[in-house]
Design a protein around this motif. Structure first.
Motif, short mmCIF file in Angstrom:
data_model
loop_
_atom_site.label_atom_id
_atom_site.label_comp_id
_atom_site.label_asym_id
_atom_site.label_seq_id
_atom_site.Cartn_x
_atom_site.Cartn_y
_atom_site.Cartn_z
N UNK A 35 34.95 -9.96 52.55
CA UNK A 35 34.05 -8.82 52.39
C UNK A 35 33.46 -8.50 53.76
N UNK A 36 34.34 -7.99 54.64
CA UNK A 36 34.02 -7.95 56.08
C UNK A 36 32.96 -6.90 56.43
N UNK A 37 32.70 -5.96 55.53
CA UNK A 37 31.64 -4.99 55.82
C UNK A 37 30.25 -5.55 55.51
N UNK A 38 30.21 -6.57 54.68
CA UNK A 38 28.92 -7.19 54.35
C UNK A 38 29.14 -8.66 53.98
N UNK A 39 29.61 -9.49 54.93
CA UNK A 39 29.87 -10.89 54.60
C UNK A 39 28.58 -11.68 54.39
N UNK A 40 28.46 -12.32 53.24
CA UNK A 40 27.24 -13.09 53.00
C UNK A 40 27.48 -14.41 52.29
N UNK A 41 28.75 -14.83 52.18
CA UNK A 41 29.01 -16.12 51.52
C UNK A 41 28.42 -17.28 52.32
N UNK A 42 28.28 -17.10 53.64
CA UNK A 42 27.69 -18.14 54.47
C UNK A 42 26.25 -18.46 54.09
N UNK A 43 25.55 -17.49 53.48
CA UNK A 43 24.18 -17.72 53.05
C UNK A 43 24.14 -18.82 51.99
N UNK A 44 25.17 -18.87 51.13
CA UNK A 44 25.23 -19.85 50.05
C UNK A 44 25.93 -21.14 50.48
N UNK A 45 27.02 -21.01 51.26
CA UNK A 45 27.77 -22.19 51.65
C UNK A 45 27.12 -22.95 52.81
N UNK A 46 26.41 -22.21 53.65
CA UNK A 46 25.72 -22.81 54.81
C UNK A 46 26.65 -23.69 55.65
N UNK A 47 27.77 -23.15 56.10
CA UNK A 47 28.68 -23.96 56.93
C UNK A 47 28.14 -24.11 58.35
#
Length: 277
Positions: A35-47
């Motif tokens: 979801x390159x226009x609004x990537x936000x999975x990092x908020x949950x995965x916290x890599x």
């Protein structure tokens, strides 16, 4: 197995579902945020981010010492990205698809292709999860080339893709090649309408009905979505209630750890579908 988590519209909880599924599993996997226009999975995965890579697309540049303004480049460009006006070659990078036809077919070799930054890809890790996300540069009109580059980073057999919402070209590029599409919808008339659009799109792409399943998020007990899925031969795999605690988890960037066993069972059911081949 490559599972694409998609939704017919934004706001259904797609990313929350995708990241919660990834964290519930006990095996090595690759997580791709497409979801390159609004990537936000990092908020949950916290890599822990280990690397950032700039991504470029090729756009034409004209050498006026060689150009004779024959307009061959304009003729062969299928996307109207080049226009020749008298002794001026006008290039519109936002329309260019980097196909290379203009430079390959220029009779005087007056066109060369130069890199233009279109976004970045971040690589990171959280325990057994290898993480990649793309972020499109502000103002860049085409997400598909960046999504393709993110998907090329896939290294492990087990992969979860967080797709863009909707049914446009970026979505189709994200789900292409997937073994299973997990569609997240919400228990509203809008959710049903956009779910049906998404199912129709994926069928047009050749995706088999048994390789698609639905999660109903924010469920309030309406029957319309289940009845529609039954008529379409699509299995409803999971319900998540319209619940204040889930909303609080989402707003605070916390995955649904309280549903870990349910997500494990969901993954088993999807794997059973794959093993039936």
């Amino acid at each position: 197995m490559m599972i694409a988590v998609a939704s017919g519209k934004g706001g259904t909880g797609k990313t929350l579902i995708a990241t919660s599924l990834a964290l519930a599993l006990d095996e090595e996997l690759t997580f791709l945020d497409c979801d390159v226009e609004e990537p936000n999975s990092g908020i949950f995965l916290k890599p822990e981010i280990e690397e950032e890579e700039k991504v470029y697309k090729l756009v034409p540049s004209v050498d006026y010492e060689k150009c004779n303004f024959c307009a061959k480049c304009e003729e062969v460009c299928a996307y109207n990205a080049i226009v020749v006006v008298k002794e001026k070659v006008m290039i519109f990078p936002e329309l260019c698809h980097s196909c290379g036809a203009c430079s390959a077919l220029c009779p005087t070799n007056a066109i060369r292709e130069e890199g233009q930054e279109m976004g970045i890809i971040r690589r990171g890790r959280r325990e057994r999860i290898e993480f990649y996300e793309g972020e499109l540069k502000v103002g860049e009109p085409m997400a598909t080339p960046l999504i393709r580059r993110v998907k090329n980073k896939k290294r492990l057999t087990n992969t979860i893709i967080d797709c863009p919402p909707g049914t446009s070209c970026p979505v189709m590029e994200s789900v292409r090649g997937s073994d299973y599409i997990l569609l997240v919808t919400e228990d509203t008339p809008f959710g049903l309408n956009d779910l049906e659009m998404a199912l129709g799109t994926f069928r047009e792409m050749g995706m088999q009905t048994r390789r698609m399943g639905v999660i109903i998020n924010k469920s309030i007990g309406r029957r319309e979505i289940e009845e529609s899925c039954k008529a379409e031969g699509i299995e409803v795999l999971m319900h998540l209630p319209l619940d204040r605690e889930i909303a609080r988890s989402y707003s605070e960037g916390r995955p649904l750890f309280q549903y870990k066993e349910e997500f494990k069972n969901l993954y088993r059911r999807i794997n059973e579908t794959d093993s039936c081949d």
